[in-house]
Every structure is written in C-alpha cells, then in structure tokens.
Design a protein around this motif. Structure first.
Motif, PDB file in Angstrom:
ATOM      1  N   PHE A 115      35.865   7.748  18.750  1.00 49.30           N
ATOM      2  CA  PHE A 115      36.480   6.646  19.478  1.00 49.30           C
ATOM      3  C   PHE A 115      35.898   6.653  20.885  1.00 49.30           C
ATOM      4  CE2 PHE A 115      39.750   8.138  16.449  1.00 49.30           C
ATOM      5  CZ  PHE A 115      39.839   7.003  15.655  1.00 49.30           C
ATOM      6  N   LEU A 116      35.269   5.569  21.270  1.00 49.39           N
ATOM      7  CA  LEU A 116      34.603   5.499  22.553  1.00 49.39           C
ATOM      8  C   LEU A 116      35.593   5.335  23.696  1.00 49.39           C
ATOM      9  CD1 LEU A 116      31.611   3.147  21.637  1.00 49.39           C
ATOM     10  CD2 LEU A 116      31.633   5.655  21.737  1.00 49.39           C
ATOM     11  N   GLU A 117      35.280   5.938  24.832  1.00 43.60           N
ATOM     12  CA  GLU A 117      36.078   5.738  26.024  1.00 43.60           C
ATOM     13  C   GLU A 117      36.029   4.259  26.400  1.00 43.60           C
ATOM     14  OE1 GLU A 117      34.115   8.395  28.641  1.00 43.60           O
ATOM     15  OE2 GLU A 117      35.146  10.172  27.880  1.00 43.60           O
ATOM     16  N   GLY A 118      37.172   3.710  26.708  1.00 45.95           N
ATOM     17  CA  GLY A 118      37.232   2.291  27.039  1.00 45.95           C
ATOM     18  C   GLY A 118      37.502   1.390  25.856  1.00 45.95           C
ATOM     19  N   SER A 119      37.597   1.957  24.672  1.00 47.81           N
ATOM     20  CA  SER A 119      37.900   1.145  23.488  1.00 47.81           C
ATOM     21  C   SER A 119      39.387   0.806  23.464  1.00 47.81           C
ATOM     22  CB  SER A 119      37.505   1.890  22.212  1.00 47.81           C
ATOM     23  OG  SER A 119      38.139   3.162  22.156  1.00 47.81           O
ATOM     24  N   THR A 120      39.751  -0.151  22.623  1.00 44.27           N
ATOM     25  CA  THR A 120      41.147  -0.584  22.524  1.00 44.27           C
ATOM     26  C   THR A 120      41.757  -0.107  21.208  1.00 44.27           C
ATOM     27  OG1 THR A 120      40.549  -2.676  21.439  1.00 44.27           O
ATOM     28  CG2 THR A 120      40.628  -2.654  23.866  1.00 44.27           C
ATOM     29  N   PHE A 121      43.088  -0.180  21.136  1.00 45.43           N
ATOM     30  CA  PHE A 121      43.743   0.247  19.907  1.00 45.43           C
ATOM     31  C   PHE A 121      43.333  -0.624  18.730  1.00 45.43           C
ATOM     32  CE2 PHE A 121      47.431   0.374  16.957  1.00 45.43           C
ATOM     33  CZ  PHE A 121      47.265   1.687  16.549  1.00 45.43           C
ATOM     34  N   LYS A 122      43.071  -1.886  18.980  1.00 43.67           N
ATOM     35  CA  LYS A 122      42.592  -2.769  17.918  1.00 43.67           C
ATOM     36  C   LYS A 122      41.289  -2.229  17.339  1.00 43.67           C
ATOM     37  CE  LYS A 122      41.063  -7.533  17.050  1.00 43.67           C
ATOM     38  NZ  LYS A 122      40.815  -8.874  17.653  1.00 43.67           N
ATOM     39  N   GLU A 123      40.404  -1.778  18.200  1.00 43.36           N
ATOM     40  CA  GLU A 123      39.127  -1.215  17.743  1.00 43.36           C
ATOM     41  C   GLU A 123      39.340   0.114  17.019  1.00 43.36           C
ATOM     42  OE1 GLU A 123      36.082  -2.991  21.138  1.00 43.36           O
ATOM     43  OE2 GLU A 123      37.388  -1.299  21.643  1.00 43.36           O
ATOM     44  N   TRP A 124      40.326   0.883  17.447  1.00 48.38           N
ATOM     45  CA  TRP A 124      40.649   2.135  16.762  1.00 48.38           C
ATOM     46  C   TRP A 124      41.100   1.857  15.326  1.00 48.38           C
ATOM     47  CZ3 TRP A 124      42.518   7.239  18.968  1.00 48.38           C
ATOM     48  CH2 TRP A 124      41.846   7.556  20.150  1.00 48.38           C
ATOM     49  N   ARG A 125      41.945   0.861  15.150  1.00 50.10           N
ATOM     50  CA  ARG A 125      42.436   0.556  13.806  1.00 50.10           C
ATOM     51  C   ARG A 125      41.285   0.129  12.901  1.00 50.10           C
ATOM     52  NH1 ARG A 125      48.416  -1.827  13.078  1.00 50.10           N
ATOM     53  NH2 ARG A 125      47.980  -0.825  11.094  1.00 50.10           N
ATOM     54  N   GLU A 126      40.366  -0.664  13.438  1.00 54.34           N
ATOM     55  CA  GLU A 126      39.209  -1.092  12.653  1.00 54.34           C
ATOM     56  C   GLU A 126      38.348   0.103  12.266  1.00 54.34           C
ATOM     57  OE1 GLU A 126      37.388  -3.880  15.269  1.00 54.34           O
ATOM     58  OE2 GLU A 126      38.803  -5.509  14.818  1.00 54.34           O
ATOM     59  N   ALA A 127      38.173   1.041  13.189  1.00 62.99           N
ATOM     60  CA  ALA A 127      37.378   2.234  12.908  1.00 62.99           C
ATOM     61  C   ALA A 127      38.043   3.100  11.843  1.00 62.99           C
ATOM     62  CB  ALA A 127      37.170   3.043  14.189  1.00 62.99           C
ATOM     63  N   LEU A 128      39.351   3.219  11.907  1.00 61.75           N
ATOM     64  CA  LEU A 128      40.078   4.030  10.928  1.00 61.75           C
ATOM     65  C   LEU A 128      39.997   3.419   9.527  1.00 61.75           C
ATOM     66  CD1 LEU A 128      43.217   4.927  13.053  1.00 61.75           C
ATOM     67  CD2 LEU A 128      41.507   6.546  12.214  1.00 61.75           C
ATOM     68  N   VAL A 129      40.072   2.102   9.457  1.00 65.81           N
ATOM     69  CA  VAL A 129      39.967   1.420   8.159  1.00 65.81           C
ATOM     70  C   VAL A 129      38.602   1.681   7.531  1.00 65.81           C
ATOM     71  CG1 VAL A 129      39.818  -0.839   7.048  1.00 65.81           C
ATOM     72  CG2 VAL A 129      41.663  -0.376   8.670  1.00 65.81           C
ATOM     73  N   GLY A 130      37.556   1.730   8.362  1.00 65.54           N
ATOM     74  CA  GLY A 130      36.206   1.920   7.852  1.00 65.54           C
ATOM     75  C   GLY A 130      35.782   3.363   7.691  1.00 65.54           C
ATOM     76  N   ALA A 131      36.641   4.300   8.087  1.00 64.60           N
ATOM     77  CA  ALA A 131      36.270   5.724   8.015  1.00 64.60           C
ATOM     78  C   ALA A 131      36.308   6.224   6.578  1.00 64.60           C
ATOM     79  CB  ALA A 131      37.207   6.550   8.882  1.00 64.60           C
ATOM     80  N   SER A 132      35.346   7.059   6.231  1.00 62.28           N
ATOM     81  CA  SER A 132      35.255   7.561   4.856  1.00 62.28           C
ATOM     82  C   SER A 132      36.198   8.737   4.631  1.00 62.28           C
ATOM     83  CB  SER A 132      33.822   8.011   4.559  1.00 62.28           C
ATOM     84  OG  SER A 132      33.428   9.054   5.441  1.00 62.28           O
ATOM     85  N   HIS A 133      36.742   8.789   3.417  1.00 57.19           N
ATOM     86  CA  HIS A 133      37.551   9.919   2.949  1.00 57.19           C
ATOM     87  C   HIS A 133      38.797  10.160   3.797  1.00 57.19           C
ATOM     88  CE1 HIS A 133      34.491  11.013  -0.016  1.00 57.19           C
ATOM     89  NE2 HIS A 133      33.610  10.770   0.930  1.00 57.19           N
ATOM     90  N   LEU A 134      39.375   9.094   4.339  1.00 60.23           N
ATOM     91  CA  LEU A 134      40.655   9.175   5.037  1.00 60.23           C
ATOM     92  C   LEU A 134      41.745   8.589   4.155  1.00 60.23           C
ATOM     93  CD1 LEU A 134      40.463   8.120   8.816  1.00 60.23           C
ATOM     94  CD2 LEU A 134      41.214  10.300   7.882  1.00 60.23           C
ATOM     95  N   GLU A 135      42.920   9.207   4.162  1.00 55.64           N
ATOM     96  CA  GLU A 135      44.077   8.606   3.517  1.00 55.64           C
ATOM     97  C   GLU A 135      44.662   7.567   4.479  1.00 55.64           C
ATOM     98  OE1 GLU A 135      45.253   9.195   0.491  1.00 55.64           O
ATOM     99  OE2 GLU A 135      43.704  10.691   0.028  1.00 55.64           O
ATOM    100  N   HIS A 136      44.963   6.383   3.966  1.00 60.29           N
ATOM    101  CA  HIS A 136      45.423   5.301   4.839  1.00 60.29           C
ATOM    102  C   HIS A 136      46.937   5.144   4.741  1.00 60.29           C
ATOM    103  CE1 HIS A 136      41.356   4.136   5.887  1.00 60.29           C
ATOM    104  NE2 HIS A 136      41.041   4.257   4.610  1.00 60.29           N
ATOM    105  N   GLU A 137      47.618   5.616   5.783  1.00 58.18           N
ATOM    106  CA  GLU A 137      49.075   5.515   5.854  1.00 58.18           C
ATOM    107  C   GLU A 137      49.529   4.414   6.813  1.00 58.18           C
ATOM    108  OE1 GLU A 137      50.974   9.209   6.713  1.00 58.18           O
ATOM    109  OE2 GLU A 137      49.787  10.360   5.271  1.00 58.18           O
ATOM    110  N   LEU A 138      48.587   3.844   7.556  1.00 59.29           N
ATOM    111  CA  LEU A 138      48.949   2.853   8.572  1.00 59.29           C
ATOM    112  C   LEU A 138      48.911   1.420   8.070  1.00 59.29           C
ATOM    113  CD1 LEU A 138      46.955   4.326  11.604  1.00 59.29           C
ATOM    114  CD2 LEU A 138      49.297   4.837  10.876  1.00 59.29           C
ATOM    115  N   THR A 139      48.414   1.232   6.852  1.00 64.57           N
ATOM    116  CA  THR A 139      48.283  -0.120   6.311  1.00 64.57           C
ATOM    117  C   THR A 139      49.627  -0.845   6.310  1.00 64.57           C
ATOM    118  OG1 THR A 139      46.499   0.640   4.871  1.00 64.57           O
ATOM    119  CG2 THR A 139      47.507  -1.468   4.331  1.00 64.57           C
TER     120      THR A 139
END
Length: 338
Positions: A115-139
């Motif tokens: 997660f880059l410095e200066g990024s927003t939570f919206k960008e964090w959620r997008e990154a988490l959705v695209g991350a490999s081999h993560l269980e998605h509990e935030l959907t």
C-alpha cells in the motif's frame, strides 16, 4: 542334494539382489527427476492429503513423470513422507526430492501486498480485491462496518492504516491485513505522539494524522517533509487557512478529473481548506511513518507559503510577495516547456 540347494539359494539371492538393486535405482531416478516447470509455481498442500496423493497431484500437473515405483518411495525414503499442509513456491531447478523436502519443512511462501504512502482507503480495497490467495471477508461491508470490525471509533478509515508492504501466507484474510495495518499505525502514532514538540496546534493524535496525511500528499521529497509541516503549523498558529490543493481534490471525490479550477477552490466542501478554517474533518490519505513524524516534529521556520519549483521540489516563502514571485517563476517555467 545339499550342494544343489545351496546353489539354488545363491542364485535366488543373486536374482533378488539384482531385482532389489534395479528397483532401488528406479526409485532413485524417480525421486531425483527435475520438476518440469519453466516458471515459479504455487502449490497448495491441503491438510489430510496423503503422501501418495501429493505425488499424484504433481503428476497430474505435468510437473513430474509418472512411474509405477512411486508407491515404493514411502518404504525406501520414509524421511520424505512427513509433509506439512501449506502453500509453497516451487521454482525451476528443483528436483522431486528437493520439492518434498520443501513440503516437509513447512516454510510456506510469503505473498506480499504493498500500500503506497498517500493512497486512499478506496485504493486499498481495490488492491485487496485483486490480491492473490487472500480470503475475502470484507465483501459487502461498508467502510463503517469495517471500522467496527477493526475496533476503531472513527467511521472513516482514511489515515488510520499504516501504508507499507505486508507479507502473508495462504489463508490470511483481507481483514487480517487491515488489522495489522491498524495496529502498526497505532504503534507508530503512539511513539511519535510521545516525542512531539511542545505547543503544537494539534489537540489529539487524530489531528496529527490529519496533518500527516496532508504532508504526505503535498510532497514525496524526504528532506522537505519537516519544512512542509512547518508551513502548515505556522499557518494554523496564525489562524490562516491552510489552502492546500490535496484537500480540495479529496473533497471533490469522483468529480475530480485531474484538474483544479478556480471555481473548485471556491466551492465549499467539508475538506476544502480554501473555504474552511483549520484542519479538515478527517485525514485525506494514508500517511507513512515519516510524514507522521514530520507533523509532530516540524522544522522551526517562519515559512507560510510554498509552491512547486518545477524540478521536483518546492520553493518556500515567508511573505505573500515572495510567494507570488515564486508562483510567477514557476508559471514562466511551465510556459517555457510548452
């Protein structure tokens, strides 16, 4: 008669030894065969999977050649059979023995998300959705819902998670990542808050995060952070509006198209520091540790303004007249490049 029996037994033993030697050689050739992969591969060994089933899976993937002697590996190489569940990285150059030793070691592959410095939570959620081999509990959860799960009192998560790289293993959830980011942010904030300068115009650690997020968005130049922080601290102390463009952009939300116009500077939003006094209501981005430190330990200066230099940094000014000259110089430089 006894002599014939002796000869027979000797021949039988010789044949058996020869057969055993042949089988042993076949097994050794089997377990030393190289994996037939040309790039890194992820292999997940589920709990309860038998040793023979693992060999079958590797065969089904086309990574090893099948052989009838595979069922004898357990007997001739029992040291390779105690495999541990997990997700592993198989690399070109490994042979089957080395692969089984890796699966036996339990050293699971570490995935990473940055997660880059200066990024927003919206960008964090997008990154988490695209991350490999993560269980998605935030959907399906709102930002406020997630804040509750993180045990945070603020409904907006902007600025409350530390921007950096997080490593994780297979089966980790997106919520687990956010819990770690929240915990690390709090640790950093607590340390820096205790080390803060006296008489700062910041009443709470949360206000420090708000200022840190603005600093983060204003400069990526390491050596400028404390000076940028000093400008905002000086303006707050003089009750001057911060007048910082990143707050305007954040307040515009999806309306921002890459340009800020004069009407945008005049259009009130809860975040537009050209129209509001003091700090905006929440952070506008995820700050890194350096920006948090800068917000709480700014440079001692009398600067009240800064503008881009056109060369990657900023020109700082103590008066409006100086600032206006710096702005004109910057605009002239821009026109010369067209």
């Amino acid at each position: 008669m006894i002599k014939k029996i002796t000869i027979f037994l000797a021949l039988a033993a010789m044949i058996a030894a020869t057969g055993y030697g042949y089988i042993t050689k076949q097994v050794e050739q089997y377990v030393t065969q190289p994996l037939q992969i040309e790039q890194d591969q992820i292999f997940t060994l589920k709990s309860g999977t038998s040793f023979n089933r693992v060999l079958a899976q590797l065969t089904e993937q086309g990574w090893i050649e099948s052989n009838d002697v595979s069922r004898l590996v357990r007997r001739l190489h029992p040291e390779l059979t105690q495999l541990k569940a997990g997700t592993y990285l198989l690399q070109p150059g490994l042979n089957l023995t080395q692969t089984l030793e890796l699966l036996k070691s339990g050293k699971e592959h570490q995935f990473a998300i940055t997660f880059l410095e200066g990024s927003t939570f919206k960008e964090w959620r997008e990154a988490l959705v695209g991350a490999s081999h993560l269980e998605h509990e935030l959907t399906g959860l709102s930002e406020a819902d997630i804040a509750v799960k993180l045990g945070l009192e603020h409904e907006k998560l902007e600025g409350l998670l530390l921007a950096e790289t997080y490593h994780y293993t297979f089966g980790t959830s997106d919520l687990d990542i956010l819990k770690r980011a929240s915990s690390k942010l709090q640790q950093v904030l607590n340390i820096q808050w205790e080390k803060r300068q006296d008489k700062l115009p910041l009443k709470t650690p949360y206000e420090a995060l708000i200022l840190a997020s603005i600093i983060e968005k204003e400069t990526a130049v390491e050596e400028e952070r404390e000076r940028v922080a000093s400008v905002f601290v000086n303006r707050l102390n003089k009750r001057m509006r911060l007048q910082t463009d990143p707050t305007v952009i954040y307040g515009m939300g999806d309306k921002y198209d890459g340009n800020i116009r004069k009407k945008d500077l005049r259009t009130p939003t809860p975040y537009n520091t050209y129209t509001i006094s003091g700090l905006p209501p929440t952070p506008i981005a995820m700050p890194g540790e350096a920006s948090i430190e800068a917000a709480l330990n700014p440079e001692s200066s009398k600067y009240l303004y800064f503008v881009a230099s056109g060369t990657g940094g900023h020109v700082f000014s103590k008066s409006l007249a100086e600032h206006n000259r710096a702005v004109r110089a910057y605009l002239k430089q821009l026109r010369s490049k067209k």
